[in-house]
Design a protein around this motif. Structure first.
Motif, mmCIF file in Angstrom:
data_model
loop_
_atom_site.group_PDB
_atom_site.id
_atom_site.type_symbol
_atom_site.label_atom_id
_atom_site.label_comp_id
_atom_site.label_asym_id
_atom_site.label_seq_id
_atom_site.Cartn_x
_atom_site.Cartn_y
_atom_site.Cartn_z
ATOM 1 N N PRO A 100 -73.393 -4.906 72.338
ATOM 2 C CA PRO A 100 -73.110 -6.313 72.184
ATOM 3 C C PRO A 100 -74.051 -7.278 73.200
ATOM 4 C CG PRO A 100 -71.303 -5.340 73.087
ATOM 5 C CD PRO A 100 -72.268 -4.070 72.751
ATOM 6 N N GLY A 101 -74.598 -8.176 72.614
ATOM 7 C CA GLY A 101 -75.415 -9.025 73.637
ATOM 8 C C GLY A 101 -74.523 -9.839 74.611
ATOM 9 N N LYS A 102 -73.392 -10.180 74.141
ATOM 10 C CA LYS A 102 -72.567 -11.029 75.186
ATOM 11 C C LYS A 102 -71.958 -10.039 76.312
ATOM 12 C CE LYS A 102 -71.701 -14.596 71.858
ATOM 13 N NZ LYS A 102 -70.525 -15.498 71.043
ATOM 14 N N HIS A 103 -71.934 -8.969 76.324
ATOM 15 C CA HIS A 103 -71.292 -8.001 77.361
ATOM 16 C C HIS A 103 -72.275 -7.867 78.709
ATOM 17 C CE1 HIS A 103 -69.091 -4.610 78.833
ATOM 18 N NE2 HIS A 103 -68.173 -5.149 78.469
ATOM 19 N N TYR A 104 -71.511 -7.402 79.697
ATOM 20 C CA TYR A 104 -72.340 -7.579 80.907
ATOM 21 C C TYR A 104 -73.314 -6.345 80.682
ATOM 22 C CZ TYR A 104 -73.199 -7.120 85.874
ATOM 23 O OH TYR A 104 -73.767 -7.090 86.985
#
Length: 409
Positions: free
Chosen positions: A168-172
């Motif tokens: 997921p691109g929004k995860h750190y």
């Protein structure tokens, strides 16, 4: 038949029973020590949620992907040692522990972000149309990792290249992966970093935008790709601005040497070196060129005498403090003109001329002759194509160059 029985007999039996019975005191059950006390037992059930125990929010404490995976691998090794695994069982090496830790991190993140999608796949249900990864045709592999589908299953590529892992691109951890592989390719651009991620088997949603944002904030990339800062130039000196006759304030520079043919010999032609002294007016930008046969004080004084005889008296000479005019180069044994020695100093003192050395890297001081040096060099290459020139041709070329430079003004 007696219905009630004789009265006298019944009364005698009742009296006899009442006299034979003994009375006992009543005891409370709570005070009776022979009885087991009744206790109230409260039963509570504790359920441990692994995601809350080791959630991915703890990953934000790490700034590098390798350190995060190594820390998880260290925890796995510690747990294995605490369980006291039998020596007969094969112990995993460091590479296997690293891969297990990497897989653990990815599965934990996917279970948090794509919990609904994974649940539907485990129950053989279709994904929701509102899912962000429905266009990737995802599936769960044998490891329980969410991977990209596609039509490359029959190709000869590696399994991680045919079906990369979805991140997921929004995860750190997406930022950690981008930083890791961006440093792996030595801070190259967008395509190199994205290619390294795909080669490693990761597909980050919205990767291009994230990589561009990361490269824009990368300090090393800003240093490598940043534009050079230009220093603001200081004010021009007064001798370049005061009105006066031409060649009153002169900038001077020397260039060369060139090889010229001096005489014919039996073995061929004898070559000698020639230098040129460029005099440029600091006010009008007029140019005068004198040819010298050697870089010595006597030859330089003769060139100054010819220049003064033609152009008139000079008040100020300006030059850079190069090796051609500095007297501290005697130990280098190179051809130089020592401005600070006796004969040249006496000559300047006799004519009342001041010699000023410009500070280093100060183009505002008087370095106006370098452009004309390049211009005259182009004229020489165009007019005389031979490698070895004659001495008079060299002098004619300099005069032609001087004429073109003055005509340019």
């Amino acid at each position: 038949m007696w219905i009630l029985g004789p009265h006298e007999f019944i009364s005698k039996c009742e009296q006899r029973t009442a006299s034979s019975e003994t009375s006992y005191p009543l005891v409370q059950p709570s005070d009776d020590k022979e009885l087991r006390p009744i206790l109230n037992v409260h039963v509570s059930k504790t359920s441990v949620n692994l995601q809350s125990a080791l959630g991915s929010h703890h990953f934000e404490r790490f700034s590098e992907w390798s350190r995060l995976v190594q820390s998880i691998a260290f925890l796995h090794r510690y747990v294995r040692n605490r369980k006291r695994i039998s020596t007969e069982e094969k112990k995993p090496n460091s590479v296997e522990l690293y891969q297990e830790a990497e897989l653990f991190v990815i599965r934990l993140v996917q279970n948090e972000v794509y919990e609904t999608e994974i649940s539907n796949m485990e129950q053989n249900l279709c994904l929701s149309k509102n899912s962000n990864i429905i266009a990737l045709n995802p599936y769960l592999d044998s490891r329980g990792v969410l991977c990209v589908g596609g039509r490359l299953n029959k190709s000869n590529l590696e399994i991680h290249e045919k079906n990369p892992t979805i991140i997921p691109g929004k995860h750190y951890i997406a930022k950690l992966l981008i930083r890791h592989y961006h440093e792996t390719v030595c801070h190259q651009g967008l395509h190199f970093t994205e290619g390294a991620l795909r080669k490693a088997g990761f597909l980050i949603t919205g990767a291009k935008r994230l990589i561009q944002s990361f490269i824009h904030r990368c300090v090393t990339c800003r240093k490598l790709r940043g534009t050079l800062e230009i220093q603001k130039m200081a004010d021009l000196p007064s001798d370049r601005l005061e009105p006066g006759p031409p060649f009153c304030n002169v900038g001077i520079d020397a260039f060369g040497p060139w090889h010229v043919v001096t005489r014919k010999t039996r073995g061929g032609s004898a070559q000698s070196k020639r230098w040129a002294i460029l005099f440029s007016c600091l006010t009008t930008r007029a140019v005068h060129i004198e040819v010298v046969e050697e870089m010595s004080s006597s030859a330089f004084i003769n060139a100054l005498r010819r220049f003064v005889a033609i152009r008139g008296k000079v008040k100020i000479f300006r030059s850079d403090r190069g090796t051609n005019f500095v007297g501290s180069t005697d130990h280098l044994k190179i051809d130089t003109v020592n401005v600070e020695n006796g004969p040249l100093r006496d000559f300047l003192y006799k004519f009342g001329t001041v010699w000023i050395f410009n500070p280093p890297h100060s183009s505002h001081g008087g370095s106006v002759g370098e452009d004309y040096w390049n211009f005259s060099a182009y004229i020489r290459l165009y007019a005389f194509n031979s490698r070895w020139e004659k001495s008079n041709s060299r002098r004619s070329c300099d005069i032609h160059g001087r004429g073109f430079c003055n005509y340019k003004q």
